[in-house]
Design an enzyme around this catalytic site. Structure first.
Site, PDB file in Angstrom:
ATOM      1  CB  VAL A   1     -28.068  12.658  -1.087  1.00 58.62           C
ATOM      2  CG1 VAL A   1     -28.047  12.822  -2.601  1.00 58.62           C
ATOM      3  CG2 VAL A   1     -26.790  13.202  -0.469  1.00 58.62           C
TER       4      VAL A   1
ATOM      5  CG  ASN B   1     -23.576  -0.229   0.540  1.00 59.93           C
ATOM      6  OD1 ASN B   1     -23.955  -0.662  -0.559  1.00 59.93           O
ATOM      7  ND2 ASN B   1     -23.381   1.052   0.728  1.00 59.93           N
TER       8      ASN B   1
ATOM      9  CE1 TYR C   1     -15.222   1.825  -7.485  1.00 63.02           C
ATOM     10  CE2 TYR C   1     -17.587   1.476  -7.283  1.00 63.02           C
ATOM     11  CZ  TYR C   1     -16.296   1.201  -6.868  1.00 63.02           C
ATOM     12  OH  TYR C   1     -16.079   0.307  -5.848  1.00 63.02           O
TER      13      TYR C   1
ATOM     14  CE  LYS D   1     -24.616  19.366   4.847  1.00 60.04           C
ATOM     15  NZ  LYS D   1     -23.200  19.651   4.746  1.00 60.04           N
TER      16      LYS D   1
ATOM     17  CG  ASP E   1      -2.245   0.753   0.940  1.00 58.12           C
ATOM     18  OD1 ASP E   1      -2.197   1.876   0.410  1.00 58.12           O
ATOM     19  OD2 ASP E   1      -3.320   0.194   1.222  1.00 58.12           O
TER      20      ASP E   1
ATOM     21  CB  ILE F   1      -0.105  -1.213  -7.964  1.00 54.66           C
ATOM     22  CG1 ILE F   1      -1.429  -0.440  -8.070  1.00 54.66           C
ATOM     23  CG2 ILE F   1      -0.050  -2.032  -6.703  1.00 54.66           C
ATOM     24  CD1 ILE F   1      -2.618  -1.359  -8.335  1.00 54.66           C
TER      25      ILE F   1
ATOM     26  CE  LYS G   1     -13.903  -1.549  -8.070  1.00 57.01           C
ATOM     27  NZ  LYS G   1     -12.604  -2.054  -7.600  1.00 57.01           N
TER      28      LYS G   1
ATOM     29  NE  ARG H   1     -16.710   3.893   1.033  1.00 56.46           N
ATOM     30  CZ  ARG H   1     -16.005   2.760   0.989  1.00 56.46           C
ATOM     31  NH1 ARG H   1     -16.458   1.747   0.281  1.00 56.46           N
ATOM     32  NH2 ARG H   1     -14.870   2.642   1.640  1.00 56.46           N
TER      33      ARG H   1
HETATM   34  N1  UDP Z   1     -25.766   9.772   1.204  1.00 59.88           N
HETATM   35  C1  UDP Z   1     -26.515  10.703   1.916  1.00 59.88           C
HETATM   36  N2  UDP Z   1     -25.870  11.581   2.762  1.00 59.88           N
HETATM   37  C2  UDP Z   1     -24.519  11.561   2.938  1.00 59.88           C
HETATM   38  C3  UDP Z   1     -23.763  10.594   2.219  1.00 59.88           C
HETATM   39  C4  UDP Z   1     -24.420   9.729   1.363  1.00 59.88           C
HETATM   40  O1  UDP Z   1     -27.750  10.759   1.798  1.00 59.88           O
HETATM   41  O2  UDP Z   1     -24.010  12.379   3.750  1.00 59.88           O
HETATM   42  C5  UDP Z   1     -26.464   8.767   0.349  1.00 59.88           C
HETATM   43  C6  UDP Z   1     -25.960   8.615  -1.087  1.00 59.88           C
HETATM   44  O3  UDP Z   1     -26.555   9.574  -1.955  1.00 59.88           O
HETATM   45  C7  UDP Z   1     -26.389   7.197  -1.401  1.00 59.88           C
HETATM   46  C8  UDP Z   1     -26.252   6.463  -0.067  1.00 59.88           C
HETATM   47  O4  UDP Z   1     -26.234   7.495   0.925  1.00 59.88           O
HETATM   48  O5  UDP Z   1     -27.754   7.166  -1.779  1.00 59.88           O
HETATM   49  C9  UDP Z   1     -25.012   5.595   0.082  1.00 59.88           C
HETATM   50  O6  UDP Z   1     -23.897   6.344  -0.274  1.00 59.88           O
HETATM   51  P1  UDP Z   1     -22.394   5.841  -0.080  1.00 59.88           P
HETATM   52  O7  UDP Z   1     -21.504   7.024  -0.313  1.00 59.88           O
HETATM   53  O8  UDP Z   1     -22.196   5.140   1.205  1.00 59.88           O
HETATM   54  O9  UDP Z   1     -22.083   4.808  -1.256  1.00 59.88           O
HETATM   55  P2  UDP Z   1     -22.934   3.893  -2.249  1.00 59.88           P
HETATM   56  O10 UDP Z   1     -23.725   2.936  -1.431  1.00 59.88           O
HETATM   57  O11 UDP Z   1     -23.812   4.806  -3.074  1.00 59.88           O
HETATM   58  O12 UDP Z   1     -21.897   3.239  -3.072  1.00 59.88           O
END
Ligand code: UDP
Length: 389
Positions: A253, A214, A185, A251, A49, A77, A189, A235
């Site tokens: 989203v 997750n 992404y 927050k 790493d 890498i 992948k 995340r």
């Molecule tokens: N999300 C949110 N508030 C935050 C961060 C993320 O509402 O402060 C939401 C994001 O829009 C998604 C979900 O949480 O719908 C999971 O986001 P994450 O970044 O964990 O990754 P994902 O599961 O989308 O890969």
């Protein structure tokens, strides 16, 4: 681990110690993987790493019971000729290295594509050329959106699992348009999975692909301004932890309506260990690794984390625990979302007999206890510091 207890694989054969080249060992998953391998197995790890903060506790001091079985190599890498040597001297390579935070997918799409596809190419090539086994970490995001999300809102088919359960061997990969750079992404992948699969089909590469759904737990991502950039967006678990620690509203989203299934990192690591130690059952397979029983909307997750945090910290929750933000405001142009992610568990169950154990409340309690112990004091100090003029 007692030297006298022989460890057996799922078919009753004694497990022989092996050497694992773990690329991305210093990250969230790698650190838990290394912990497990050191404390419960006789295997040796070349931990590759660019950072080692999350595995420092395993590398020092020399008196640790596993000293001599874990070796850290500070290697990027992208450009280091030592990588092939390490892969050659190992029995198995685990590739965990990648950008995997959604906030980067639409704002740093080039870095995202390079890190998830181009930079991983030498790893696949070295494994294939040297006839070494590869366990590659992909993503559940490869599925994109569910078929059901394209049905009319009032369609009864939306309730039919055939339209939302994600199956390794039959579900399509449904991404948004190219302008929706969120999907850079998933697309990178996906191409990497196809390349590895083709190496298996044409050149006999022995591979296993893991699709994490997750995975959450201690050491995930970073807390902005403490062990990561203050304007960084990790995340959801770390975002919400950060808000709770700072006594800010969480927050949501686009209304927090997206659904996710969360699995505890320690359960998921058990699944990977089964793959490592049962190559005959894992080679040639793609595995969903998640917990279909732990489904919540992001809004429900926010409510649960608020309650659990109050319990863990002893602090009352704030008056307005959540606020709504638009995805454009929060992530910028080009963001899009997976609507729902429930893994089908048939293949992993059949091949490895694995099932996740930890309910969501339990994993949130242990994770938020860790977050509170690790960060509460540091946050208090940053909040107390006068802002430089
Ligand atoms: N999300 C949110 N508030 C935050 C961060 C993320 O509402 O402060 C939401 C994001 O829009 C998604 C979900 O949480 O719908 C999971 O986001 P994450 O970044 O964990 O990754 P994902 O599961 O989308 O890969």
């Amino acid at each position: 681990m007692s030297a006298s207890t022989a460890r057996l694989d799922l078919d009753g054969n004694t497990i022989k110690p092996i050497t694992i080249c773990m690329i991305g060992a210093g990250g969230f998953i790698g650190s838990h993987m290394c912990e497990k391998l050191m404390s419960e197995t006789p295997h040796t790890v070349f931990a590759v790493d660019v950072h080692n903060d999350k595995i420092k506790h395993l590398l020092e001091p020399d008196s640790l019971p596993w000293a001599g079985r874990i070796h850290f190599h500070r290697i990027n890498i992208k450009n280091d000729s030592r990588l092939e040597g390490l892969i050659k001297s190992s029995d198995l390579t685990l590739n965990l290295a990648a950008i995997c935070t959604p906030a980067d997918y639409n704002t740093r799409p080039l870095d995202t594509i390079y890190s998830n596809f181009i930079d991983g190419l030498p790893v696949v090539k070295y494994c294939s050329d040297n006839k070494k086994r590869l366990i590659h970490f992909s993503t559940c995001e490869i599925y994109g959106k569910t078929i059901g999300s394209y049905l009319p809102n009032n369609s009864p088919l939306r309730q039919d699992p055939a339209y939302y359960i994600l199956k390794e061997d039959t579900s399509p990969c449904i991404f948004g348009s190219v302008e929706k750079q969120r999907w850079s992404y998933a697309c990178a992948k996906q191409l990497m999975e196809r390349l590895i699969y083709a190496e298996g089909a044409e050149n006999g590469l022995q591979f296993t692909i893991v699709r994490p759904f997750n995975w959450i737990g201690p050491r995930m991502d970073f807390i902005p301004g403490i062990d990561g950039p203050s304007d960084g967006v990790p995340r959801v678990l770390a975002c919400f932890s950060n808000n709770l620690l700072r006594r800010e509203p969480l927050k949501l989203v686009d209304g927090g309506e997206s659904q996710r299934t969360f699995v505890y990192i320690k359960d998921a690591i058990e699944a990977v260990l089964l793959m490592i130690e049962n190559p005959g059952r894992a080679n040639g397979h793609i595995f969903n690794v998640g917990n279909p029983n732990n489904e919540v909307t992001v809004r429900q997750l926010a409510e649960m984390m608020t309650q659990v945090y109050s319990k863990v910290s002893g602090e009352d929750s704030i008056k307005t625990p959540t606020i709504d933000v638009s995805s454009k405001e929060f992530y910028g142009e080009g963001y899009d979302d997976s609507d729902k992610r429930i893994p089908d568990m048939t293949i992993i169950n059949k091949q490895l007999g694995w099932n996740p154990k930890t309910p969501i409340w339990e994993m949130l309690e242990s994770t938020l206890t860790y977050q509170y112990k690790t960060y509460a004091e540091a946050i208090k100090q940053t909040i107390a510091k006068p802002v430089a003029s």
